[in-house]
Motif scaffolding. Sequence first.
Motif, PDB file in Angstrom:
ATOM      1  N   ALA A  74       2.846  83.421  48.367  1.00 53.54           N
ATOM      2  CA  ALA A  74       2.800  82.286  47.434  1.00 53.54           C
ATOM      3  C   ALA A  74       2.368  81.025  48.166  1.00 53.54           C
ATOM      4  O   ALA A  74       2.472  80.921  49.394  1.00 53.54           O
ATOM      5  N   SER A  75       1.904  80.050  47.415  1.00 51.15           N
ATOM      6  CA  SER A  75       1.330  78.837  48.014  1.00 51.15           C
ATOM      7  C   SER A  75       2.359  77.956  48.716  1.00 51.15           C
ATOM      8  O   SER A  75       2.019  77.187  49.607  1.00 51.15           O
ATOM      9  N   GLY A  76       3.603  78.048  48.295  1.00 55.92           N
ATOM     10  CA  GLY A  76       4.629  77.151  48.819  1.00 55.92           C
ATOM     11  C   GLY A  76       4.855  75.939  47.938  1.00 55.92           C
ATOM     12  O   GLY A  76       5.731  75.112  48.204  1.00 55.92           O
ATOM     13  N   ALA A  77       4.084  75.825  46.865  1.00 54.75           N
ATOM     14  CA  ALA A  77       4.203  74.667  45.972  1.00 54.75           C
ATOM     15  C   ALA A  77       5.607  74.545  45.379  1.00 54.75           C
ATOM     16  O   ALA A  77       6.080  73.440  45.092  1.00 54.75           O
ATOM     17  N   ASP A  78       6.291  75.658  45.230  1.00 49.22           N
ATOM     18  CA  ASP A  78       7.649  75.626  44.674  1.00 49.22           C
ATOM     19  C   ASP A  78       8.634  74.894  45.581  1.00 49.22           C
ATOM     20  O   ASP A  78       9.713  74.494  45.134  1.00 49.22           O
ATOM     21  N   TYR A  79       8.290  74.730  46.848  1.00 55.06           N
ATOM     22  CA  TYR A  79       9.169  74.038  47.788  1.00 55.06           C
ATOM     23  C   TYR A  79       8.904  72.537  47.851  1.00 55.06           C
ATOM     24  O   TYR A  79       9.588  71.812  48.572  1.00 55.06           O
ATOM     25  N   GLU A  80       7.901  72.091  47.114  1.00 53.03           N
ATOM     26  CA  GLU A  80       7.540  70.674  47.163  1.00 53.03           C
ATOM     27  C   GLU A  80       8.710  69.795  46.724  1.00 53.03           C
ATOM     28  O   GLU A  80       9.362  70.060  45.708  1.00 53.03           O
ATOM     29  N   GLY A  81       9.010  68.764  47.522  1.00 53.57           N
ATOM     30  CA  GLY A  81      10.057  67.815  47.188  1.00 53.57           C
ATOM     31  C   GLY A  81      11.470  68.326  47.380  1.00 53.57           C
ATOM     32  O   GLY A  81      12.433  67.643  46.997  1.00 53.57           O
ATOM     33  N   ARG A  82      11.641  69.493  47.978  1.00 50.94           N
ATOM     34  CA  ARG A  82      12.979  70.060  48.173  1.00 50.94           C
ATOM     35  C   ARG A  82      13.699  69.325  49.307  1.00 50.94           C
ATOM     36  O   ARG A  82      13.458  69.554  50.489  1.00 50.94           O
ATOM     37  N   ALA A  83      14.615  68.431  48.923  1.00 50.90           N
ATOM     38  CA  ALA A  83      15.352  67.638  49.919  1.00 50.90           C
ATOM     39  C   ALA A  83      16.214  68.527  50.812  1.00 50.90           C
ATOM     40  O   ALA A  83      16.406  68.232  51.998  1.00 50.90           O
ATOM     41  N   ASP A  84      16.727  69.641  50.253  1.00 51.20           N
ATOM     42  CA  ASP A  84      17.574  70.528  51.048  1.00 51.20           C
ATOM     43  C   ASP A  84      16.803  71.206  52.175  1.00 51.20           C
ATOM     44  O   ASP A  84      17.392  71.690  53.145  1.00 51.20           O
ATOM     45  N   LEU A  85      15.473  71.229  52.072  1.00 53.19           N
ATOM     46  CA  LEU A  85      14.626  71.793  53.125  1.00 53.19           C
ATOM     47  C   LEU A  85      13.992  70.711  53.994  1.00 53.19           C
ATOM     48  O   LEU A  85      13.230  71.015  54.912  1.00 53.19           O
ATOM     49  N   GLY A  86      14.293  69.444  53.669  1.00 50.40           N
ATOM     50  CA  GLY A  86      13.703  68.343  54.426  1.00 50.40           C
ATOM     51  C   GLY A  86      12.256  68.071  54.062  1.00 50.40           C
ATOM     52  O   GLY A  86      11.540  67.403  54.813  1.00 50.40           O
ATOM     53  N   ASN A  87      11.822  68.581  52.915  1.00 47.95           N
ATOM     54  CA  ASN A  87      10.434  68.377  52.489  1.00 47.95           C
ATOM     55  C   ASN A  87      10.307  67.021  51.797  1.00 47.95           C
ATOM     56  O   ASN A  87      10.444  66.903  50.588  1.00 47.95           O
ATOM     57  N   SER A  88      10.065  66.007  52.593  1.00 51.22           N
ATOM     58  CA  SER A  88      10.110  64.624  52.113  1.00 51.22           C
ATOM     59  C   SER A  88       8.739  63.997  51.895  1.00 51.22           C
ATOM     60  O   SER A  88       8.645  62.915  51.317  1.00 51.22           O
ATOM     61  N   GLN A  89       7.678  64.650  52.345  1.00 48.54           N
ATOM     62  CA  GLN A  89       6.336  64.068  52.239  1.00 48.54           C
ATOM     63  C   GLN A  89       5.458  64.931  51.345  1.00 48.54           C
ATOM     64  O   GLN A  89       5.644  66.148  51.283  1.00 48.54           O
ATOM     65  N   PRO A  90       4.504  64.313  50.665  1.00 46.83           N
ATOM     66  CA  PRO A  90       3.604  65.089  49.805  1.00 46.83           C
ATOM     67  C   PRO A  90       2.909  66.190  50.603  1.00 46.83           C
ATOM     68  O   PRO A  90       2.432  65.968  51.721  1.00 46.83           O
ATOM     69  N   GLY A  91       2.895  67.385  50.042  1.00 44.97           N
ATOM     70  CA  GLY A  91       2.259  68.523  50.703  1.00 44.97           C
ATOM     71  C   GLY A  91       3.180  69.332  51.589  1.00 44.97           C
ATOM     72  O   GLY A  91       2.777  70.376  52.120  1.00 44.97           O
ATOM     73  N   ASP A  92       4.437  68.883  51.767  1.00 39.35           N
ATOM     74  CA  ASP A  92       5.356  69.600  52.647  1.00 39.35           C
ATOM     75  C   ASP A  92       5.665  71.020  52.152  1.00 39.35           C
ATOM     76  O   ASP A  92       5.884  71.921  52.962  1.00 39.35           O
ATOM     77  N   GLY A  93       5.695  71.208  50.843  1.00 40.11           N
ATOM     78  CA  GLY A  93       6.000  72.534  50.314  1.00 40.11           C
ATOM     79  C   GLY A  93       5.025  73.580  50.821  1.00 40.11           C
ATOM     80  O   GLY A  93       5.421  74.637  51.317  1.00 40.11           O
TER      81      GLY A  93
END
Length: 200
Positions: free
Chosen positions: A81-100
């Motif tokens: 999968a692209s990883g788009a589902d992880y976008e914006g996930r604070a619990d993963l530390g994904n804080s910047q656009p494109g982090d997912g």
Amino acid sequence: MDALKLQRRLGVTPDNQIGPATLTALFLRFGAKLDVAQELGLAAAVHFRTYGILDAPLRLVHFIGQCGHESGSFRYMEEIASGADYEGRADLGNSQPGDGKRYKGRGPIQLTGRANYRADGATFGIDLERHPEIVAMPSIGLLTSCLYWSRTGLNALADTDDGIAIGRSINRGNPRSAKPANGEAERTAFTARVRALVLG
């Protein structure tokens, strides 16, 4: 662990040493392509000892079973999968656009999220946050998987033969979760195949 019996079952030279050749054959048996199996086998010969995975047969059984399921029989070192589902996930530390997409799952246990890439990188002295793509290299991915296994106490769960709790720890982040891990039945079946080979 009876190394000689395992080596005979795998069809490798029985030298009573669980080294790169034996581990390469093990990864091949459970679906890895030759080049991937060789890289995993080389890395496992070092890291399985460092992280105690070769200290007891059940640890090896559960590690290979869970990782085999997570990685599609060791065919995928990067999440399909692209990883788009992880976008914006604070619990993963994904804080910047494109982090997912940038920090999607990689390696046999699927390291996911900027915070986890940063933490593992700090442990190893490798800037995984800046270069997340290298976790898709089988040797690096195996190293991060071994660290996760150790950090979350999965050797202890393997020692009690609790594959359900191990799967929920990997997939749900909580071994006591009431919710089944994704593919729980498939995880159990894969681990049973490994058990039959390793333990006989």
